[in-house]
Design an enzyme around this catalytic site. Structure first.
Site, short mmCIF file in Angstrom:
data_model
loop_
_atom_site.label_atom_id
_atom_site.label_comp_id
_atom_site.label_asym_id
_atom_site.label_seq_id
_atom_site.Cartn_x
_atom_site.Cartn_y
_atom_site.Cartn_z
N VAL A 1 -0.51 2.62 -4.53
CA VAL A 1 -1.11 1.42 -5.12
C VAL A 1 -2.59 1.70 -5.38
CG1 VAL A 1 -1.64 -1.02 -4.78
CG2 VAL A 1 0.55 -0.08 -3.99
N ASN B 1 -4.84 4.50 -1.19
CA ASN B 1 -5.17 3.21 -1.81
C ASN B 1 -6.64 2.95 -1.98
OD1 ASN B 1 -2.55 2.11 0.27
ND2 ASN B 1 -2.31 2.60 -1.87
N GLY C 1 0.83 -1.20 0.00
CA GLY C 1 0.00 0.00 0.00
C GLY C 1 0.86 1.25 0.00
N SER C 2 0.24 2.38 0.31
CA SER C 2 0.95 3.64 0.27
C SER C 2 0.03 4.80 0.61
CB SER C 2 1.56 3.88 -1.12
OG SER C 2 0.78 3.29 -2.13
N ASN C 3 0.64 5.90 1.06
CA ASN C 3 -0.06 7.17 1.18
C ASN C 3 0.71 8.20 0.37
OD1 ASN C 3 -1.55 6.08 3.49
ND2 ASN C 3 0.26 6.55 4.70
#
Length: 804
Positions: free
Chosen positions: A304, A508, A234-236
């Protein structure tokens, strides 16, 4: 301080001319007596924490320096990845050894080798490499890869097998690579969430006897995250423009949550060809590019994304020949590719294992996907991966490195359409904040799904946007857009983008609430849902920005700066705690006599109530009560609760504040709480222990407490820990990896802070195997050195001229 050119002359007669002027730089001079088109040359300047600043006259030299420096830090990890994509794990590790999870999901090395052997035998990557850009690699990419190979191999030659990472020193599988190894590596990563997520179902596909009318068989609850093979990935990213910054310029937070081990580790560098490119940031190992970073004018990151990049087709099998299928009433033969794999036997000898892998016009036949077995009887299922012809990602990232504003960022994404499964967020010096879900997406419209879905497709598509279409009709094939880089993809004009001067953000979820003031709608369902529950982390990113812009987050002033963006991430604030902690305390206090109903009987939770009541709602290493709350939420997340655990359900008219509250009266919620308290007591972990006492990693014998929490807690600084009964969280699988905050000024050079949480090197004997991990543990950052003056004044400066 002597000039850079004098340093190079003294070091190795490598003449490089830099200008210190902030506007333009002359082309770098070629090394004396060296034809720059045939001989590679670079200079690597290391600053604090082993961060290399690689300069060269051309892309061949830039790749040369990159390949050498990345091999120096991560040789074993890279060599293992090349072994995987070359399909030779079984030769060295045996058929039952684990596959490399960085490239997808394989039950063992044999299946991995069969899959990558099929990719090699099919010739797909070779054909793509021969294509001109944009389908094939751009000329600069080809030179970068050519140099990268020579630099990687140069490091092997220089070390001669001694002084290498002790994990692979002397191993036969550590060997020189060629350019196709690099392209296969990039390709394997690109299709990892598509074909790579069903490797076992591809290599096992073979005709089987069955009764007419056999249908897909549900084997488990369908994997709703499919096709992503990594549930923790995931990611921010938060991009703030002029209306949301204290200085009226722009600030970007890049915060990908990627694996701490394996080939999906990031590696940090600065890449410079004076007058052509000057970019700083990080890329995944094996990708000779900066994938997340900034130049003088633009900063960007990726998250993502939600679009499904694969789809299935259900095809009727020719009743006379099981390896033929029917399309518009006509029979077509499948393509059978026989793959041979060399396998090490228990006695050390080798043997050959052969398997035929079958394909149709759409892609490989597959007989299993997460949650379903797909028997090959009267029908067969075949998988189409929209990334199966995507070798364009390197074109995209090289293009982003040279952009000057967010308009050029959008133009690069549109022109190359090489981003495989990521959103892009960017800011520029003008104060614009940009979001674009411009990536590889199947041309599967809502109308096509309605007309052509099979019974399985009608079950899957509403949940995870995986289409299963009627392959017997060509009218059900993926469509084409004139502005798409190739047929079968949605064109950029159909993909959601948003540019604002306040902010855009993504954590995400689908593009819908990129900015709640301007919700994005009207895009095809395959790109993600609209007006549905957002994750707690999405809520946290939005609320954190709104409070900073309003000046109500407890920090000084209003609007973001480099410092306040860092503080926002480091606060480790939990949105779930904000929404449910008070109800959790009330539930705890309401148990008669303090006895909560646990799975094994009543559990005295009296001591837990004041701990949670005093907890600050954060996941800093010193937070008391954080581990208790985290384990409760994680346990609750794995417990089916009829109607859900929320007291107030989701309201699409109030998507940032709902759902909220804890339904503490529900037996499942009470049992999860009681079992959590019992678990910590059984592990001899005090309920009020500081988080860092029982959440840490150990590197070279040194224990380093780790802040952060799993995704479910709604903390921006995501950490996916390894729980060990009796000890707590003892390692990290996924989480914050390369973190970068960039502030762009109107006229001055960018200011940036970064942190590679697991450090530059995967070599445990390296001085840079855990130095940034110690910073992460202590809540500290690396101040980036971007300009020539900053680099040359580093007290840790080491200069390594490198030339053939």
């Amino acid at each position: 301080m002597p000039s850079l050119a004098r340093i190079f002359r003294r070091a190795a007669a490598l003449v490089v001319a830099f200008t210190m002027a902030p506007t333009a730089a002359p082309a770098m001079a070629s090394p004396r007596g060296v034809d720059s088109t045939d001989r590679a040359a670079a200079v690597i300047r290391y600053t604090e924490y082993g961060i290399p600043h690689i300069a060269a006259a051309n892309f061949l030299g830039l790749g040369y320096g990159y390949g050498y420096a990345s091999a120096k830090d991560n040789l074993c990890t890279l060599a293992d990845g090349y072994l995987t994509v070359d399909g030779e794990r079984s030769r060295h590790f045996g058929p039952h050894a684990p596959g490399d999870v960085g490239f997808g999901r394989a039950a063992n090395s044999l299946n991995s080798d069969l899959y990558f052997g099929w990719i090699r035998r099919s010739g797909t990557v070779d054909r793509l490499v021969r294509q001109p850009a944009p389908i094939g690699p751009a000329a600069e990419v080809r030179e970068m890869v050519r140099g990268y190979v020579r630099g990687y191999n140069r490091y092997l030659a220089d070390t001669g097998g001694s002084g290498l990472d002790p994990r692979c020193r002397g191993a036969a599988w550590v060997r020189p690579i060629d350019e196709m190894s690099v392209y296969r590596f990039v390709y394997g990563m690109t299709v990892s969430s598509g074909m790579g997520s069903v490797i076992d179902g591809i290599v096992a596909a073979a005709p089987a006897a069955g009764a007419p009318g056999d249908a897909p068989v549900r084997t488990a609850t369908p994997g709703m995250a499919w096709p992503d093979p990594d549930a923790g990935l995931g990611s921010n990213a938060i991009a703030v423009g002029s209306a949301g910054t204290a200085s009226g310029t722009a600030v970007l937070l890049a915060n990908p949550h990627y694996p701490w081990q394996g080939p999906r580790r990031f590696w940090q560098s600065q890449l410079t060809i004076p007058g052509r490119v000057d970019v700083s940031g990080a890329g995944l190992l094996g990708f000779p590019a900066v994938m997340i970073g900034h130049n003088r004018d633009v900063a960007w990151s990726h998250t993502v994304s939600t679009p499904a990049t694969v789809g299935l087709f259900e095809l009727p099998v020719d009743p006379t020949t099981p390896t033929r299928y029917l399309v518009d009433g006509a029979a077509e033969a499948m393509t059978g590719t026989t793959v041979e794999v060399t396998v090490r036997q228990p006695d050390g000898s080798t043997a050959q294992v052969a398997r035929t892998i079958w394909s149709t016009r759409h892609g490989p036949v597959v007989t299993a996907i997460p949650g379903f077995s797909l028997p090959w009887t009267t029908t067969v299922h075949t998988l189409r991966d929209a990334n199966a012809t995507n070798l364009r990602a390197m074109n995209t990232w090289l293009g982003l490195a040279t952009t000057r504003n967010t308009d050029e960022v959008a133009a690069t994404l549109n022109r190359t359409q090489g981003v495989p499964w990521l959103n892009t967020l960017a800011v520029d010096r003008r104060g614009r904040a940009f979001f674009g879900d411009v990536q590889v997406v199947p041309h599967v419209t809502d109308d096509l799904v309605e007309r052509c879905s099979t019974a399985l497709g009608r079950r899957l598509f509403p949940v995870n946007a995986i289409s299963v279409l009627d392959g017997s009709r060509t009218s059900c094939d993926w469509g084409a857009d004139l502005d798409a880089v190739e047929p079968g993809l949605l064109g950029p004009s159909r993909l959601p983008t948003l540019t604002r001067t306040d902010y855009v953000t993504n954590a995400n979820d689908s593009p819908w609430l990129t900015n709640p003031e301007q919700p994005l709608t009207g895009y095809p369902r395959i790109l993600g849902p609209v007006a549905t529950t957002r994750s707690a982390r999405t809520q946290e990113s939005i609320v954190a920005v709104q409070r900073r812009l309003a000046g109500t987050d407890g920090l000084a002033g209003r609007g973001f700066s480099l410092a306040t963006m860092r503080q926002t991430l480091s606060a480790n604030h939990s949105r779930v705690a904000e929404l449910t902690a008070a109800d959790t305390v009330a539930m705890c206090a309401a148990f008669p006599g303090g006895a909560a109903p646990g799975s094994a009987g009543p559990v005295d939770v009296t001591d837990a109530c004041p701990v949670l009541d005093r907890w600050d709602g954060s996941f800093r290493t010193g937070s008391r009560g954080a581990l208790l709350f985290a384990r409760f939420v994680q346990r609750l997340g794995g417990t089916p609760v009829p109607g859900g655990p929320w007291r107030v359900p989701f309201d699409p008219a109030d998507p940032v504040r709902t759902p909220r509250g804890l339904a503490g009266q529900k037996p499942e919620v009470q049992r999860a709480f009681a079992d959590t308290v019992a678990e910590l007591r059984t592990s001899a972990i005090p309920l009020d222990a500081p988080l860092g006492d029982h959440q840490a990693v150990t590197r070279n014998g040194r224990r380093l407490p780790v802040p952060g929490a799993p995704h479910a807690l709604g903390v921006l600084n995501v950490i996916t820990p390894v729980w060990q009964p009796g000890a707590g969280n003892v390692d990290v699988t996924y989480g914050s990896s390369f973190v970068q905050v960039v502030e762009l000024g109107a006229t001055c050079l960018p200011k940036a802070s970064s942190l590679l949480t697991y450090s530059q090197s995967s070599d445990p004997s390296s001085a840079h195997a855990a130095d940034q991990t110690a910073l992460f543990s202590a809540g500290e950052w690396v101040t980036e050195r971007f300009s020539e003056a900053e680099i040359l004044h580093s007290p840790a400066l080491r200069i390594h001229p490198l030339f053939e």
